[in-house]
Structures are given as C-alpha cells and as structure tokens.
Design a protein around this motif. Structure first.
Motif, mmCIF file in Angstrom:
data_model
loop_
_atom_site.group_PDB
_atom_site.id
_atom_site.type_symbol
_atom_site.label_atom_id
_atom_site.label_comp_id
_atom_site.label_asym_id
_atom_site.label_seq_id
_atom_site.Cartn_x
_atom_site.Cartn_y
_atom_site.Cartn_z
ATOM 1 N N LEU A 84 0.842 -1.197 0.000
ATOM 2 C CA LEU A 84 0.000 0.000 0.000
ATOM 3 C C LEU A 84 0.879 1.249 0.000
ATOM 4 C CD1 LEU A 84 -2.575 -0.904 2.827
ATOM 5 C CD2 LEU A 84 -3.002 -0.957 0.361
ATOM 6 N N GLY A 85 0.375 2.325 -0.606
ATOM 7 C CA GLY A 85 1.094 3.595 -0.527
ATOM 8 C C GLY A 85 1.122 4.331 -1.851
ATOM 9 N N PRO A 86 1.945 5.356 -1.970
ATOM 10 C CA PRO A 86 2.868 5.808 -0.926
ATOM 11 C C PRO A 86 2.238 6.701 0.140
ATOM 12 C CG PRO A 86 3.171 7.082 -2.926
ATOM 13 C CD PRO A 86 2.165 6.030 -3.259
ATOM 14 N N TRP A 87 1.005 7.191 -0.109
ATOM 15 C CA TRP A 87 0.304 8.036 0.858
ATOM 16 C C TRP A 87 -1.191 7.923 0.605
ATOM 17 C CZ3 TRP A 87 4.108 10.714 -2.280
ATOM 18 C CH2 TRP A 87 3.616 11.130 -3.516
ATOM 19 N N MET A 88 -1.983 8.605 1.435
ATOM 20 C CA MET A 88 -3.426 8.708 1.230
ATOM 21 C C MET A 88 -3.742 10.108 0.721
ATOM 22 S SD MET A 88 -4.869 6.839 4.700
ATOM 23 C CE MET A 88 -3.803 7.789 5.812
ATOM 24 N N ASN A 89 -4.547 10.173 -0.310
ATOM 25 C CA ASN A 89 -5.016 11.455 -0.838
ATOM 26 C C ASN A 89 -6.425 11.679 -0.294
ATOM 27 O OD1 ASN A 89 -6.199 13.487 -2.499
ATOM 28 N ND2 ASN A 89 -4.650 13.098 -4.063
ATOM 29 N N THR A 90 -6.615 12.782 0.452
ATOM 30 C CA THR A 90 -7.887 13.003 1.143
ATOM 31 C C THR A 90 -8.789 14.023 0.463
ATOM 32 O OG1 THR A 90 -6.990 14.755 2.571
ATOM 33 C CG2 THR A 90 -6.785 12.473 3.349
ATOM 34 N N HIS A 91 -8.350 14.650 -0.627
ATOM 35 C CA HIS A 91 -9.141 15.745 -1.185
ATOM 36 C C HIS A 91 -9.875 15.381 -2.478
ATOM 37 C CE1 HIS A 91 -5.278 16.441 -3.401
ATOM 38 N NE2 HIS A 91 -6.103 16.728 -4.393
ATOM 39 N N LEU A 92 -9.788 14.125 -2.909
ATOM 40 C CA LEU A 92 -10.496 13.723 -4.117
ATOM 41 C C LEU A 92 -11.966 13.462 -3.823
ATOM 42 C CD1 LEU A 92 -8.030 11.164 -5.728
ATOM 43 C CD2 LEU A 92 -8.527 13.461 -6.557
ATOM 44 N N SER A 93 -12.838 13.919 -4.695
ATOM 45 C CA SER A 93 -14.232 13.532 -4.617
ATOM 46 C C SER A 93 -14.394 12.136 -5.222
ATOM 47 C CB SER A 93 -15.104 14.522 -5.391
ATOM 48 O OG SER A 93 -14.836 14.431 -6.788
ATOM 49 N N ILE A 94 -15.539 11.511 -4.969
ATOM 50 C CA ILE A 94 -15.805 10.207 -5.570
ATOM 51 C C ILE A 94 -15.759 10.317 -7.086
ATOM 52 C CG2 ILE A 94 -17.594 8.464 -5.958
ATOM 53 C CD1 ILE A 94 -18.416 8.789 -3.050
ATOM 54 N N GLU A 95 -16.331 11.360 -7.633
ATOM 55 C CA GLU A 95 -16.350 11.542 -9.089
ATOM 56 C C GLU A 95 -14.937 11.646 -9.640
ATOM 57 O OE1 GLU A 95 -18.154 13.260 -6.897
ATOM 58 O OE2 GLU A 95 -20.099 12.317 -7.310
ATOM 59 N N GLU A 96 -14.070 12.370 -8.952
ATOM 60 C CA GLU A 96 -12.678 12.486 -9.407
ATOM 61 C C GLU A 96 -11.954 11.147 -9.299
ATOM 62 O OE1 GLU A 96 -11.614 17.115 -8.290
ATOM 63 O OE2 GLU A 96 -11.679 15.605 -6.688
#
Length: 267
Positions: free
Chosen positions: A175-187
């Motif tokens: 898993l990785g390299p990080w988590m992206n928290t700002h994407l919408s489901i549509e994106e």
C-alpha cells in the motif's frame, strides 16, 4: 492533502502531511509531522517538525484495524482475461492486515508458489464507523484513497477453491505511498492506472472502467459488514495482470496518487 506514515532513524513511526514541488508551496518535497493518527477519531495538529522526504522512509499509509475487503472481477476486460464474466453482484473476499507492507518493502514469493501475479488497484480508505451506508451518503464515510497491489498466488487460487491463502499471505498487500484526502468520488472514478514490471507496462487503464463505482461498492460492503476507520476496500484491477518474479520490481501508478514500488524476492 497527502497524508503518509513515515519513519525517521531513531524515532517511532508518525503521520505527516506531504508537500510536493508540484504544489508550488514554500516547503517542496517535505513532510510535516502530525501529533497523532488522523484515523483514530481524535483531532490532530502539526507538531512544528518538518523533514525532507529524502531523509525519511515512507511506510504503509494505513494498517487496517480490522479488515481489507477486495472486490473481484470489477473490470469487464479483467474478468474476460480470467476466463469469466462480471459477477451479477460484487464478488467480495478478505485480506488480513498482516498481508500489508509499505512502499519499497519486498513482496515475498512463498515456497511452492510458481505463479505470482500483480494486480494494481485503487483502494478506498474508510474514515468512520459505518454500517448500511446509503449510496448517496458514501462520501461521508470515506477518508481518502491510496494505491494497492493485490498480490495473488494464481496456482494457490486455482488449487484451493477459495482465495484466503492465495491473496492473504504475508506481504501480499503493498500500500502507498500516501493517502489522498481531497479527491471527490467523481474524481476518484476518473484516474489513470498503470502497472509496470521494470520498464514494461502491463496494465494501462482507468478507474472509469470499473463496472461498479465507489459509492455502490462501499454501500454494498457496508450492507453486511460494519466498517471501521482504516478499513480498506480494494476496487478491482484492470486487464493486463501477469507474473512477477524474484528480482523484478513492480510499480503501480495512479494519477494524483503517486507510484507504489516494491521489489520481489523468494522466501
């Protein structure tokens, strides 16, 4: 926001916020340390520490607290290449959290396995306790997204009649390299996804090719299982899966989420 787990020599693992050069900020290619675990349900703050990315080792961005739920055959072309059709309802399986490794860690081919396959996937990170989530409210329970490699021992998958050993062995979930928290489901449903072994591209697809989208999958899984913060849902893999062998290095790239790279070795 890109949130990662990292380790620095002589210090315990910590979470931090990554700033890349492409962001155009004041601190390119650094990670700012957070006070705790952003998935633990308590507020976190910046500690004031900041490190160069070259000076830290990125770890798996999340260690699932209870489970990883995989979705099989969620891309029509992949279902076809595996000799079947898309199931009439989502095909679910579980991977234990002991299968998780981070970027740069080694995928180990167990003794007796002859056919070890990569499967590059988009992973959904759950952010709150939830059950029976309506499709229209799924965005409320998603913390972010990361990259997964759903490593599979094809010969064990064929011989066992079920997938626990074939997909759940140690090191079978980079898993990785990080988590992206700002994407919408549509994106998140319109991202390119590519898997390379060395320099050779094997998978070249898009999350837009998923048969069932993110909201439908999260709602379906939560209909039968309580999801906890840090649980993962793997959304399936595009066509092009294939073998990786000891000495190979596998790279899974998803637009906006970076590249997850792992070497392969024998046990």
């Amino acid at each position: 926001m890109r949130i990662a787990r990292f380790a620095k020599a002589g210090q315990d693992p910590a979470y931090g916020v990554i700033e890349l050069a492409v962001d155009g900020g004041d601190h390119p290619d650094t990670i700012a340390t957070l006070t705790g675990d952003p998935l633990a349900g308590v507020p976190v703050n910046y500690t004031g520490e900041r490190h160069e990315l070259d000076d830290v080792r990125l770890l798996s961005p999340v260690i699932p607290r209870s489970k990883v739920v995989g979705v099989g055959k969620n891309y029509a072309d992949h279902a076809k290449e595996m000799g079947g059709e898309v199931p009439s309802s989502p095909l679910l399986f579980l991977k234990p959290n002991t299968s998780v490794i981070g970027p740069g860690e080694t995928i180990i081919r167990p003794a007796g396995v002859e056919s070890l396959h990569f499967e590059g996937e988009l992973a959904v990170v759950i952010g709150r306790i939830c059950k029976q989530v309506p499709v229209e409210r799924v965005s409320e329970v998603i913390f972010g997204y990361t990259i997964a490699n759903d490593v599979t021992a094809r010969d064990w998958q064929a011989s066992d009649g079920q997938w626990a050993r074939a997909k759940g062995s140690d090191t079978f979930l980079p898993l990785g390299p990080w988590m992206n928290t700002h994407l919408s489901i549509e994106e998140a449903e319109h991202l390119s996804i590519e898997t390379r072994v060395g320099e050779t591209v094997h998978q070249d697809g898009s999350t837009s090719q998923m048969v069932r989208g993110i909201a439908e999958l999260v709602s379906y899984v939560s209909g039968s299982m309580t999801l906890l913060p840090g649980d993962l849902i793997l959304t399936g893999t595009p066509a092009g899966v294939g073998e990786m062998r000891p000495g190979d290095e596998v790279h899974v790239s998803i637009d906006g989420l970076g590249t997850l790279s792992n070497p392969v070795a024998d046990a």
